[in-house]
Design an enzyme around this catalytic site. Structure first.
Site, mmCIF file in Angstrom:
data_model
loop_
_atom_site.group_PDB
_atom_site.id
_atom_site.type_symbol
_atom_site.label_atom_id
_atom_site.label_comp_id
_atom_site.label_asym_id
_atom_site.label_seq_id
_atom_site.Cartn_x
_atom_site.Cartn_y
_atom_site.Cartn_z
ATOM 1 N N GLU A 122 -28.186 -44.283 24.064
ATOM 2 C CA GLU A 122 -27.253 -44.454 23.566
ATOM 3 C C GLU A 122 -26.456 -45.604 23.386
ATOM 4 O O GLU A 122 -25.268 -45.591 23.108
ATOM 5 C CB GLU A 122 -25.877 -44.032 24.466
ATOM 6 C CG GLU A 122 -26.237 -44.534 25.328
ATOM 7 C CD GLU A 122 -27.158 -44.893 27.204
ATOM 8 O OE1 GLU A 122 -27.959 -43.932 26.869
ATOM 9 O OE2 GLU A 122 -26.461 -44.669 28.179
ATOM 10 N N HIS B 155 -26.488 -35.324 23.790
ATOM 11 C CA HIS B 155 -26.666 -36.007 25.501
ATOM 12 C C HIS B 155 -26.551 -38.047 24.829
ATOM 13 O O HIS B 155 -25.870 -37.766 25.743
ATOM 14 C CB HIS B 155 -28.539 -36.276 25.485
ATOM 15 C CG HIS B 155 -28.523 -36.800 27.213
ATOM 16 N ND1 HIS B 155 -28.464 -36.427 28.286
ATOM 17 C CD2 HIS B 155 -28.760 -38.111 27.616
ATOM 18 C CE1 HIS B 155 -28.490 -37.091 28.910
ATOM 19 N NE2 HIS B 155 -28.523 -38.330 28.292
ATOM 20 N N GLU B 156 -27.014 -37.893 23.894
ATOM 21 C CA GLU B 156 -26.878 -39.697 23.632
ATOM 22 C C GLU B 156 -25.657 -39.428 22.829
ATOM 23 O O GLU B 156 -25.375 -40.220 22.859
ATOM 24 C CB GLU B 156 -28.240 -39.807 22.517
ATOM 25 C CG GLU B 156 -29.173 -39.997 22.747
ATOM 26 C CD GLU B 156 -29.612 -40.731 24.411
ATOM 27 O OE1 GLU B 156 -28.973 -41.272 24.564
ATOM 28 O OE2 GLU B 156 -30.372 -39.875 25.075
ATOM 29 N N HIS C 113 -22.624 -39.490 25.829
ATOM 30 C CA HIS C 113 -22.913 -40.495 26.462
ATOM 31 C C HIS C 113 -21.811 -41.370 25.566
ATOM 32 O O HIS C 113 -21.063 -42.834 26.306
ATOM 33 C CB HIS C 113 -23.728 -41.413 26.319
ATOM 34 C CG HIS C 113 -25.733 -41.885 27.639
ATOM 35 N ND1 HIS C 113 -25.094 -41.935 29.299
ATOM 36 C CD2 HIS C 113 -26.525 -40.954 27.395
ATOM 37 C CE1 HIS C 113 -25.281 -41.625 29.374
ATOM 38 N NE2 HIS C 113 -26.784 -41.566 29.323
ATOM 39 N N GLU D 285 -24.939 -40.629 33.967
ATOM 40 C CA GLU D 285 -25.625 -39.057 33.960
ATOM 41 C C GLU D 285 -25.662 -38.094 33.765
ATOM 42 O O GLU D 285 -25.833 -37.160 33.174
ATOM 43 C CB GLU D 285 -27.112 -39.844 33.363
ATOM 44 C CG GLU D 285 -27.868 -40.836 33.920
ATOM 45 C CD GLU D 285 -27.952 -40.797 31.729
ATOM 46 O OE1 GLU D 285 -27.840 -40.287 30.757
ATOM 47 O OE2 GLU D 285 -27.607 -42.238 31.624
ATOM 48 N N ASP E 211 -34.354 -49.432 37.588
ATOM 49 C CA ASP E 211 -34.538 -48.539 37.472
ATOM 50 C C ASP E 211 -35.482 -47.962 38.515
ATOM 51 O O ASP E 211 -35.371 -46.695 37.953
ATOM 52 C CB ASP E 211 -35.959 -49.630 36.617
ATOM 53 C CG ASP E 211 -36.658 -48.090 35.184
ATOM 54 O OD1 ASP E 211 -35.799 -47.887 34.510
ATOM 55 O OD2 ASP E 211 -38.119 -47.975 35.687
ATOM 56 N N TYR F 271 -28.993 -37.130 36.833
ATOM 57 C CA TYR F 271 -28.645 -36.801 35.929
ATOM 58 C C TYR F 271 -28.664 -34.840 36.235
ATOM 59 O O TYR F 271 -27.603 -34.643 35.239
ATOM 60 C CB TYR F 271 -29.800 -36.197 35.080
ATOM 61 C CG TYR F 271 -30.596 -38.026 33.989
ATOM 62 C CD1 TYR F 271 -30.255 -38.196 33.365
ATOM 63 C CD2 TYR F 271 -31.528 -38.901 34.769
ATOM 64 C CE1 TYR F 271 -30.061 -39.110 31.974
ATOM 65 C CE2 TYR F 271 -31.339 -39.914 33.823
ATOM 66 C CZ TYR F 271 -31.325 -40.247 32.939
ATOM 67 O OH TYR F 271 -31.718 -41.030 31.804
#
Ligand SMILES: [Zn+2]
Length: 630
Positions: A294, A318-319, A322, A341, A399, A407
């Site tokens: 995003e 979705h992006e 954001h 998320e 990460d 999410y």
């Protein structure tokens, strides 16, 4: 590293307390408390000490060299200092620092030892009142954020960055904490014949001399700094929307994403005005490790969502979402990733519902629920704490926190709150939240306080939601909202009939199904489906040659489990071409779990040089790839 005091008496711009909050003596005490709480947020993944001295604006002057695979740059920052400031600290990782100056005077600096994941602290002495710091540096050829895609045939070389979570520091020395925001402008020199693009105001045409200038007036955290360089074309698809793609994909991309402006309007209708002026989409090479990123004003996306029939636009939803959740209201640390998320998946679903109907959005929700249940099971076996919404990533690569928990558990938590208070109240509250915390950081603890004061102020609502279990507890609480999709249920019944031999392959309603239904069918096939049955499906419906990558992925995963060899050629080609981790992990894992490690290692050996570091990080661990060969 602790961020304690914050500019007592300094009326500057900082992420965590807006000027109106810090200067307004009449602010409610509850609000003031939240602001104070935010000032004590600790980001374990950054060396920066923004309470002492912080960046407010970046002027970046850089040149990109494909031959040496390096970026040579001077990063000049406007800074703010506390009254007793002695130093400003930057995050760096594998950068060579040539020199540093403060307000034009060259100074001695200290570059600390590199630590795993977080790199080295660059400490620069400053005195209170210092205004500007300039850092002259070069990135390393192996910089983790960067992927240099080689020229191939008539395809020009390509470079893109992926800065999230803490990789911006591998290409720019920066205070790389999501709680620190800055605006920027940039001048970037790239080889002639290539276009440079950033998360900023972008060019629409190739420059004759390879020189590009950028401006980003809205303050962003470092993980949203982005750069791409390639032979791309620009095509407008709406008043505020355009796509960028390589010449071979520009027509397909313009068709696929023609509805972007509609998604943008639907999003604004739900939760208020879009804050970033333009919303453009850049189609990257298939090696891009994510579906999308995003980056403000210019989402980076994988070409694997170009299906030819606009069926995979939920990724754009979705992006786009954001632009509010994440880019506007930003998780203060990576332990709070669910605030980015979970909210984004919820918002994405609402956009999909508004544009394509509840029928479609409920199919998507049902599929996420299936994925979530699987992920909760898998993670619970390894580290149950990683199923909490609030994570504990100190000492680890952030990460590690990028799982379906943030999410989809996040999504179902928001959906539970919506169900509890009703959609009307929930929507008003969410719009308000985005407005009140725009361009600021938010951490879980402060969010909980905010929730209890606002949406869940009513004791009965608070009790019904069971907040602590969701946020600080493992797994999925049993008050998780139920989702049901009649279409998905029909698919399940059809699958059961087919597996029992009551429905012939030729009688499957394959051509009437949309991709979500096909995906459900394939991803729920029994592990012991025989190669003969796979061959039958393939012969009748040509599944192995589908152009939809989600369907293809589900097919290939089952082909591995069924040892259906005719698909292996396409599998290998796919894994060499595509670097999207969401596809790679399950496919390599399936090979590992079915004792086909020779094939996995053979393919991985060929594919690995083309993958981005976030993908190799995961695959190396999964396949026990020797680190020395990295
Ligand atoms: Zn996201």
């Amino acid at each position: 590293m602790t961020v304690a005091l914050l500019f007592a008496g300094c009326a500057g711009n900082h992420d965590s307390s807006s000027p109106s909050e810090s200067n307004d003596a009449g602010a409610s005490s509850a609000k003031a408390q939240r602001v104070r709480a935010m000032n004590q947020v600790t980001d374990h993944h950054s060396y920066a000490r923004p309470a002492e001295a912080r960046i407010t604006h970046l002027n970046w002057n850089a040149s990109v060299d494909f031959d040496s695979r390096t970026i040579q740059g001077v990063a000049t920052y406007d800074i703010e200092t506390a009254e007793d400031a002695q130093r400003i600290v930057f995050d760096t990782h594998d950068l060579t620092i040539h020199g540093v100056s403060v307000d034009g005077q060259s100074v001695e600096f200290n570059l600390g030892d590199a630590q795993p994941f977080i790199g080295s602290a660059l400490t620069i002495p400053v005195t209170p009142g210092a205004k500007q710091v300039a850092i002259d540096y070069t990135s390393s050829p192996g910089a983790n954020a960067l992927l240099w895609v080689e020229a191939q045939g008539d395809r020009a070389p390509f470079l893109f960055t992926q800065s999230q979570a803490i990789l911006a520091r591998t290409w720019v020395p920066v205070q790389d904490s999501p709680g620190v925001r800055f605006s920027y402008d940039a001048t970037v020199q790239v080889p002639e014949g290539l276009m440079a693009m950033m998360s900023a105001e972008n060019p629409t045409e190739m420059s004759a001399d390879g020189r590009y200038t950028f401006r980003m007036i809205q303050p962003i955290p470092a993980y949203l700094l982005a750069l791409a360089v390639g032979q791309v074309e620009y095509r407008s698809v709406g008043d505020r929307c355009a796509v960028y793609a390589t010449p071979d994909l520009i027509d397909k991309a313009a068709y696929e994403f023609a509805e972007m402006e509609q998604l943008l309007l639907a999003a604004e209708d739900l939760y208020g005005p879009y804050a970033w002026e333009r919303y453009d989409l850049l189609i990257l090479p298939a090696a891009f490790p994510f579906g999308g990123m995003e980056n403000p004003r210019l989402t980076f996306a994988t070409p694997t969502i170009i299906a030819g029939d606009r069926s995979l636009v939920s990724l754009v939803a979705h992006e786009l979402a954001h632009s509010w959740s994440g880019n506007l209201v930003t998780n203060a640390t990576w332990d709070d990733f669910w605030l980015n998320e979970g909210f984004t998946v919820y918002f994405e679903q609402r956009i999909m519902e508004a544009v394509y109907g509840r029928d479609v959005s409920e199919m998507l929700a049902t599929l996420s629920y299936q994925g979530l249940v699987d992920e909760v099971d898998a993670i619970s076996d390894l580290n149950p704490d990683d199923t909490h919404l609030k994570l504990h990533l100190q000492g680890r690569d952030p990460d590690d926190g990028m799982t379906a928990i943030a999410y989809d558990k996040g999504y179902f938590f928001l959906r539970l709150m919506e169900n509890t208070v009703g959609r009307e109240r929930f929507d008003a509250w969410l719009s308000n939240y985005f407005e009140e915390y725009a361009f600021k950081g938010m951490d879980t603890e402060r969010f909980v306080v905010y929730l209890k004061e606002t949406l869940l102020a009513d004791e009965a609502d608070l009790t019904a939601v069971r907040l602590d279990e969701w946020i600080y507890g493992p797994g999925l609480p049993d008050n998780c909202p139920q989702v049901s999709s009649a279409r998905i249920e029909r698919v399940d019944a059809t699958l059961a009939g087919w597996e029992a031999g009551d429905i012939a392959t030729a009688d499957l309603p394959w051509n009437e199904w949309v991709y979500q239904e096909r995906y459900r069918f394939l991803s729920n096939l029994a592990d012991d489906t025989t190669p003969e049955r796979m061959a039958d499906l393939d012969a009748v419906w040509g599944i192995g040659s589908t152009g939809n990558n989600e369907v293809l992925f589900a097919w290939m995963e089952q082909a591995i489990r069924s040892r259906y060899a005719p698909t292996y050629g396409r599998l290998e080609a796919f894994l060499i071409e595509v670097g999207r981790r969401k596809f790679l992990t399950p496919l390599y894992r399936a090979m590992k779990e079915t004792d086909q490690m020779d094939m996995a290692l053979d393919i991985y050996g060929k594919a690995r040089p083309g993958y981005h570091s976030v993908a190799t990080g995961t695959m190396d661990a999964l396949l026990d790839w020797p680190a020395s060969e990295g």
